[in-house]
Design a protein around this motif. Structure first.
Motif, mmCIF file in Angstrom:
data_model
loop_
_atom_site.group_PDB
_atom_site.id
_atom_site.type_symbol
_atom_site.label_atom_id
_atom_site.label_comp_id
_atom_site.label_asym_id
_atom_site.label_seq_id
_atom_site.Cartn_x
_atom_site.Cartn_y
_atom_site.Cartn_z
ATOM 1 N N PRO A 63 0.806 -1.231 0.000
ATOM 2 C CA PRO A 63 0.000 0.000 0.000
ATOM 3 C C PRO A 63 0.833 1.272 0.000
ATOM 4 C CG PRO A 63 -0.042 -1.078 2.156
ATOM 5 C CD PRO A 63 0.611 -2.033 1.215
ATOM 6 N N GLN A 64 2.050 1.222 0.546
ATOM 7 C CA GLN A 64 2.864 2.429 0.615
ATOM 8 C C GLN A 64 3.350 2.878 -0.759
ATOM 9 O OE1 GLN A 64 3.831 -0.574 1.554
ATOM 10 N NE2 GLN A 64 5.796 -0.972 0.550
ATOM 11 N N ALA A 65 3.320 1.985 -1.749
ATOM 12 C CA ALA A 65 3.775 2.334 -3.101
ATOM 13 C C ALA A 65 2.672 2.952 -3.940
ATOM 14 C CB ALA A 65 4.313 1.089 -3.798
ATOM 15 N N LEU A 66 1.448 2.994 -3.417
ATOM 16 C CA LEU A 66 0.289 3.359 -4.227
ATOM 17 C C LEU A 66 -0.128 4.804 -4.034
ATOM 18 C CD1 LEU A 66 -1.901 0.175 -3.731
ATOM 19 C CD2 LEU A 66 -0.701 0.860 -5.811
ATOM 20 N N ALA A 67 -0.209 5.531 -5.155
ATOM 21 C CA ALA A 67 -0.908 6.811 -5.170
ATOM 22 C C ALA A 67 -2.390 6.564 -5.391
ATOM 23 C CB ALA A 67 -0.338 7.714 -6.266
ATOM 24 N N GLY A 68 -2.707 5.510 -6.129
ATOM 25 C CA GLY A 68 -4.085 5.121 -6.388
ATOM 26 C C GLY A 68 -4.120 3.707 -6.933
ATOM 27 N N LEU A 69 -5.241 3.027 -6.710
ATOM 28 C CA LEU A 69 -5.422 1.652 -7.171
ATOM 29 C C LEU A 69 -6.747 1.570 -7.921
ATOM 30 C CD1 LEU A 69 -4.381 -1.348 -6.992
ATOM 31 C CD2 LEU A 69 -5.876 -1.587 -5.000
ATOM 32 N N ILE A 70 -6.699 1.095 -9.177
ATOM 33 C CA ILE A 70 -7.911 0.944 -9.983
ATOM 34 C C ILE A 70 -8.074 -0.537 -10.280
ATOM 35 C CG2 ILE A 70 -9.129 1.597 -12.084
ATOM 36 C CD1 ILE A 70 -6.140 3.658 -11.022
ATOM 37 N N VAL A 71 -9.181 -1.105 -9.804
ATOM 38 C CA VAL A 71 -9.446 -2.533 -9.941
ATOM 39 C C VAL A 71 -10.618 -2.671 -10.916
ATOM 40 C CG1 VAL A 71 -9.868 -4.681 -8.681
ATOM 41 C CG2 VAL A 71 -8.771 -2.746 -7.511
ATOM 42 N N GLN A 72 -10.295 -3.062 -12.153
ATOM 43 C CA GLN A 72 -11.318 -3.085 -13.198
ATOM 44 C C GLN A 72 -11.765 -4.513 -13.512
ATOM 45 O OE1 GLN A 72 -10.292 -1.801 -17.252
ATOM 46 N NE2 GLN A 72 -11.949 -3.183 -17.837
ATOM 47 N N ARG A 82 -7.866 -5.077 3.358
ATOM 48 C CA ARG A 82 -6.490 -4.594 3.505
ATOM 49 C C ARG A 82 -6.158 -3.479 2.527
ATOM 50 N NH1 ARG A 82 -3.140 -10.079 3.332
ATOM 51 N NH2 ARG A 82 -1.410 -8.572 3.124
ATOM 52 N N LEU A 83 -7.074 -3.158 1.635
ATOM 53 C CA LEU A 83 -6.849 -2.058 0.697
ATOM 54 C C LEU A 83 -7.113 -0.726 1.386
ATOM 55 C CD1 LEU A 83 -8.644 -3.427 -2.503
ATOM 56 C CD2 LEU A 83 -6.246 -3.718 -1.823
ATOM 57 N N ASP A 84 -6.458 0.324 0.880
ATOM 58 C CA ASP A 84 -6.760 1.680 1.316
ATOM 59 C C ASP A 84 -7.941 2.163 0.478
ATOM 60 O OD1 ASP A 84 -6.932 4.350 1.948
ATOM 61 O OD2 ASP A 84 -4.796 4.775 1.682
ATOM 62 N N GLY A 85 -9.150 2.009 1.025
ATOM 63 C CA GLY A 85 -10.348 2.318 0.260
ATOM 64 C C GLY A 85 -10.412 3.746 -0.226
ATOM 65 N N ALA A 97 -20.439 -4.495 -4.959
ATOM 66 C CA ALA A 97 -20.379 -5.119 -3.632
ATOM 67 C C ALA A 97 -18.938 -5.244 -3.156
ATOM 68 C CB ALA A 97 -21.052 -6.486 -3.666
ATOM 69 N N PHE A 98 -18.019 -5.606 -4.057
ATOM 70 C CA PHE A 98 -16.602 -5.669 -3.689
ATOM 71 C C PHE A 98 -16.097 -4.280 -3.284
ATOM 72 C CE2 PHE A 98 -16.172 -9.407 -6.860
ATOM 73 C CZ PHE A 98 -16.494 -10.321 -5.871
ATOM 74 N N ALA A 99 -16.503 -3.252 -4.016
ATOM 75 C CA ALA A 99 -16.094 -1.890 -3.689
ATOM 76 C C ALA A 99 -16.567 -1.498 -2.289
ATOM 77 C CB ALA A 99 -16.630 -0.910 -4.737
ATOM 78 N N ARG A 100 -17.791 -1.854 -1.973
ATOM 79 C CA ARG A 100 -18.299 -1.537 -0.632
ATOM 80 C C ARG A 100 -17.488 -2.260 0.439
ATOM 81 N NH1 ARG A 100 -23.282 -2.041 -3.365
ATOM 82 N NH2 ARG A 100 -23.578 -4.177 -2.580
ATOM 83 N N MET A 101 -17.116 -3.502 0.181
ATOM 84 C CA MET A 101 -16.329 -4.256 1.151
ATOM 85 C C MET A 101 -14.969 -3.602 1.392
ATOM 86 S SD MET A 101 -17.242 -8.111 -0.209
ATOM 87 C CE MET A 101 -16.170 -8.971 0.936
ATOM 88 N N ALA A 102 -14.443 -2.942 0.363
ATOM 89 C CA ALA A 102 -13.143 -2.280 0.476
ATOM 90 C C ALA A 102 -13.266 -0.821 0.908
ATOM 91 C CB ALA A 102 -12.406 -2.355 -0.866
#
Length: 307
Positions: free
Chosen positions: A130-139, A244-247, A267-272
């Motif tokens: 997570p420390q390497a991420l400015a943003g995470l896009i899960v498509q 464990r993601l930074d939502g 639903a996955f987005a809500r979980m994160a």
């Protein structure tokens, strides 16, 4: 009936820089457009498959006017080395490829986007780094094979009866001819995988790749088709990683007609605790089907994360 995807101004078919980067098992092909050191975090895009290649992200190179865009081929795919050794075909080794790219290019923080199987890779990466991420896009991600197959059956059941019945028969070896199964599978794919053919320029680029798609690794890790899991990912379960993601820095995306159906991805987005967006008039290959709509969502979201 197929259509051709809309042409997008500003795409860059020719890379500004190319590298072959050493990873466990060989070297992977990496191409870059834009300035890695312009003050904005670059974005790297992780293709699906397993066994696909970077070609369907080419529209995203239009983002290079504001940040560097990094596309690459996983080992045994596209322009990367192809040792053909199943020992390399593990989730953890493919996740390691991302860190190898970041270290080689000297990037402190970046945006990471992955689609389909690539969505699984970036899910694992986001939970690990997570420390390497400015943003995470899960498509359009594979988060859990159990839910993926449940949704696939739902979509198959909604196909015309003759196609639906044939798709189910094709899961039993010898129950239908190879030609029949190919025709039925293509009907499903035209409804939920790709709504549009690539532009002639992108189609030519795809045709120039040594391997636009590697069926061997796809069959080994997944199976014969998108809705049939018989490989090493048959029991994959990534839902525990969502917490464990930074939502605040995560966006889940899917196409309106995607096999990764919007209801499930939401639903996955809500979980994160993450953002969620649907690309209209698009299926699984959303960056090809409707790149203007995708980038209209992605550009402002990335800028907000930059801030």
């Amino acid at each position: 009936m197929s259509r051709t995807a809309p042409a997008l101004p500003g795409i860059r078919l020719t890379p500004d820089r190319e590298e072959m980067i050493s990873v466990a098992g060989g070297h992977i092909y990496v191409r870059i457009n834009g300035d890695l050191h312009n003050g904005r975090p670059p974005i790297v895009m992780v293709h699906g498959g397993p066994g696909s290649s970077h070609w369907y992200f080419l529209n995203a190179t239009a983002l290079a006017d504001e940040r560097a865009v990094i596309l690459y081929d996983q080992l045994d795919s596209g322009r990367s080395d192809c040792p053909g050794d199943p020992a390399n075909w593990t989730v953890s080794r493919f996740v390691d490829e991302l860190e190898a790219i970041r270290a080689y290019l000297g990037i402190e923080r970046w945006h990471v986007l992955g689609t389909s199987w690539g969505g699984l890779v970036v899910l694992e990466y986001g939970a690990r780094q997570p420390q390497a991420l400015a943003g995470l896009i899960v498509q359009s991600p594979l988060i859990t094979t159990e839910k993926w197959l449940e949704d696939a059956n739902r979509l198959k059941d909604a196909m015309p009866p003759e196609i639906r019945d044939l798709l189910y028969r094709c899961d039993t070896p010898g129950a239908a001819s190879e030609a029949e199964c190919a025709k039925a599978t293509e009907a499903f794919y035209r409804r939920h995988i790709y709504l549009a053919d690539p532009t002639p320029e992108i189609a030519a680029y795809k045709a120039s790749l040594p391997r636009a798609f590697n069926a061997e690794i796809y069959n080994h890790m997944w199976g014969r088709a998108e809705f049939t899991a018989s490989g090493t990912l048959k029991h994959y379960e990534g839902r525990p990683l969502l917490a464990r993601l930074d939502g605040r820095r995560t966006l889940f995306v899917t196409g309106e007609a995607d096999e990764a159906i919007p209801e499930t991805v939401a639903a996955f987005a809500r979980m994160a605790g993450a953002d969620f967006a649907v690309i209209p008039d698009a299926a699984h290959f959303a960056m090809n089907d409707n790149a203007p709509a995708y980038l209209a969502i992605l550009r402002p979201w990335l800028l907000r994360q930059d801030a």
